[in-house]
Scaffold this active site. Structure first.
Site, PDB file in Angstrom:
ATOM      1  N   PRO A  36       0.832  -1.212   0.000  1.00 16.03           N
ATOM      2  CA  PRO A  36       0.000   0.000   0.000  1.00 16.03           C
ATOM      3  C   PRO A  36       0.860   1.253   0.000  1.00 16.03           C
ATOM      4  CG  PRO A  36      -0.912  -1.612   1.514  1.00 16.03           C
ATOM      5  CD  PRO A  36       0.420  -2.166   1.038  1.00 16.03           C
ATOM      6  N   CYS A  37       0.443   2.239  -0.805  1.00 16.88           N
ATOM      7  CA  CYS A  37       1.367   3.325  -1.129  1.00 16.88           C
ATOM      8  C   CYS A  37       0.933   4.737  -0.737  1.00 16.88           C
ATOM      9  CB  CYS A  37       1.644   3.300  -2.630  1.00 16.88           C
ATOM     10  SG  CYS A  37       0.149   3.240  -3.647  1.00 16.88           S
ATOM     11  N   PRO A  38      -0.141   4.964   0.038  1.00  7.86           N
ATOM     12  CA  PRO A  38      -0.519   6.349   0.337  1.00  7.86           C
ATOM     13  C   PRO A  38       0.586   7.174   0.983  1.00  7.86           C
ATOM     14  CG  PRO A  38      -2.287   4.868   0.967  1.00  7.86           C
ATOM     15  CD  PRO A  38      -1.106   4.010   0.597  1.00  7.86           C
ATOM     16  N   PHE A  61       3.595   7.312   0.242  1.00  7.91           N
ATOM     17  CA  PHE A  61       4.546   7.807  -0.752  1.00  7.91           C
ATOM     18  C   PHE A  61       3.850   8.593  -1.860  1.00  7.91           C
ATOM     19  CE2 PHE A  61       6.330   3.720   0.807  1.00  7.91           C
ATOM     20  CZ  PHE A  61       7.402   4.245   1.510  1.00  7.91           C
TER      21      PHE A  61
END
Length: 420
Positions: A147-149, A151
């Protein structure tokens, strides 16, 4: 109040082979390598399960509804293990595969965190499975997009110290501990382009190098693979160094179909409610309307799944078709690709010519999923759009998988007794 009853025009044909035709050609070439039976009505192909044992097994992490996995499955890989922490996403993964007659993974599904795969009881199972398969001469791959929120430009931007950011470190630790023959790591472009996040990304690569991996990376755009969407992502691929030739032979561009996609003279905005003809000199197969037609979104099982406007229809009737520059309300253009399919952070994607948000069926089409792919009817709208927006676009996943497959077949050496 004006009434919008505009019917979509039928896309013109382009000289370039359509994404459908290219898929048909690829399906014919890969007919004996696909791990399940699938009837593609657009190709009139009947693809049968391959009987003999595969030489490559994939362990999937942060699997979501399985868009990345489907790209690998339709490229001839077997998914052996699926890990997802969010129960509705894992149920959607199972449901979509049951509807497409895809066999269950050899080692099953695991609902739990990546850290449970790294430290808890499941870690012993995972290590044992990987070791056994490698001893039997099977090539083992790990794939996942943490999961990337943390970045993302649109996210909270806490980076490696955020709860989601820490999962990237856990995934790399899992790879280093279990020593799969290769891995795929997918994330947002912010991890690659933002200076403070790039420092963390480089540290992850140094760790992988210390544990015997040679890596190659590329900032891809999904549209170049035939996805009707401008969506950049960083892809990091690594191989255990003792098995591979020079990575200069890893051809990132081998399965790119539209390298000049963004250079075309795409339409901008139109007065809402107008009948708009398809422009010349574009790629029709990269347009929203082409994919709506291809996937039969009006009759798709998820066709009715869309949010109702809170403030009535008036706002939706004033935004021009193709006006997607606003921070929140973005209206798609029927003869253009979509902006990044991100349906959180108050971002609303509006149908090109109807006064409503796009449906789940339309969002799946924008993510280039096959029309046979569907989500369970009892899934909440929030979970539907979250898993769709988080997923790797199918055709991009398939292009990456095919590139990996070619490299493994031509530049990878494996002995039956190594990997102990």
């Amino acid at each position: 109040m004006m009434s919008l009853k505009i019917q979509p025009a039928v896309p013109k044909k382009s000289d370039k082979p359509s994404a459908t035709n290219r898929d048909c050609q690829n399906f014919k070439r890969e007919k004996n390598n696909l791990p399940f039976q699938l009837t593609d009505k657009s190709c009139n192909l009947d693809i049968s399960i391959r009987q003999e044992r595969k030489k490559t097994l994939i362990f999937s992490f942060f699997s979501g509804a399985g868009f990345l996995d489907l790209g690998f499955e339709l490229s001839g890989f077997d998914i052996a293990f699926v890990n997802e922490v969010h129960p509705p996403f894992l149920e959607a993964y199972k449901y979509s595969r049951s509807r497409m007659d895809i066999p269950k993974p050899k080692y099953g599904y695991f609902k739990g965190s990546i850290d449970e795969c790294l430290y808890a009881e499941k870690a012993k199972d995972l290590a044992g499975w990987v070791k056994k398969e490698k001893q039997n001469g099977i090539i083992v791959g790990f794939i996942g997009g943490p999961p990337c929120p943390d970045f993302s430009i649109a996210g909270k931007n806490k980076g490696k110290d955020g709860e989601n950011g820490k999962l990237s470190q856990s995934y790399v630790d899992l790879i280093c501990k279990n020593q799969p023959d290769f891995f795929v790591f997918e994330n947002v472009k912010g991890l690659y382009r933002t200076a403070k996040h790039r420092e963390f990304f480089n540290a992850l690569k140094r760790q992988l190098s210390d544990f015997g991996y040679v890596c190659t990376e590329k900032l891809i755009n999904a549209i170049e693979y035939g996805v009707p969407q401008d969506r950049e992502r960083i892809i990091l691929v690594g191989f255990l160094s003792q098995h591979v030739d020079a990575l200069q032979k890893f051809d990132w561009d081998a399965h790119i179909s539209f390298p000049d996609a963004l250079e075309k003279d795409w339409p901008t905005t139109e007065e809402v409610g107008r009948v708009v003809s398809q422009p010349a000199n574009i790629y029709p197969e990269l347009t929203v309307q082409y994919w709506f037609n291809r996937n039969g979104v009006d009759t798709h099982p998820n066709a009715s799944k869309h949010f109702q406007p809170r403030a009535g229809l008036e706002k939706f009737q004033t935004i021009s078709e193709g006006d997607d520059k606003k921070k929140s309300y973005k209206r798609l253009h029927r003869w253009r690709y979509s902006p990044t399919a991100a349906y959180g952070n108050n971002e609303v994607h509006i149908h090109p010519y109807l006064p409503r948000r796009i449906s789940a069926a339309e969002a799946l089409a924008i993510q280039s999923l096959p029309k046979e792919f569907e989500l369970p009817d009892n899934m909440t709208l929030s979970n539907m759009f979250k898993t769709i927006g988080n997923g790797v676009p199918f055709l991009a996943a398939k292009g990456i998988a095919m590139t990996l497959k070619s490299y493994l077949e031509n530049h990878y050496e494996r002995t039956k007794t190594d990997g102990c």
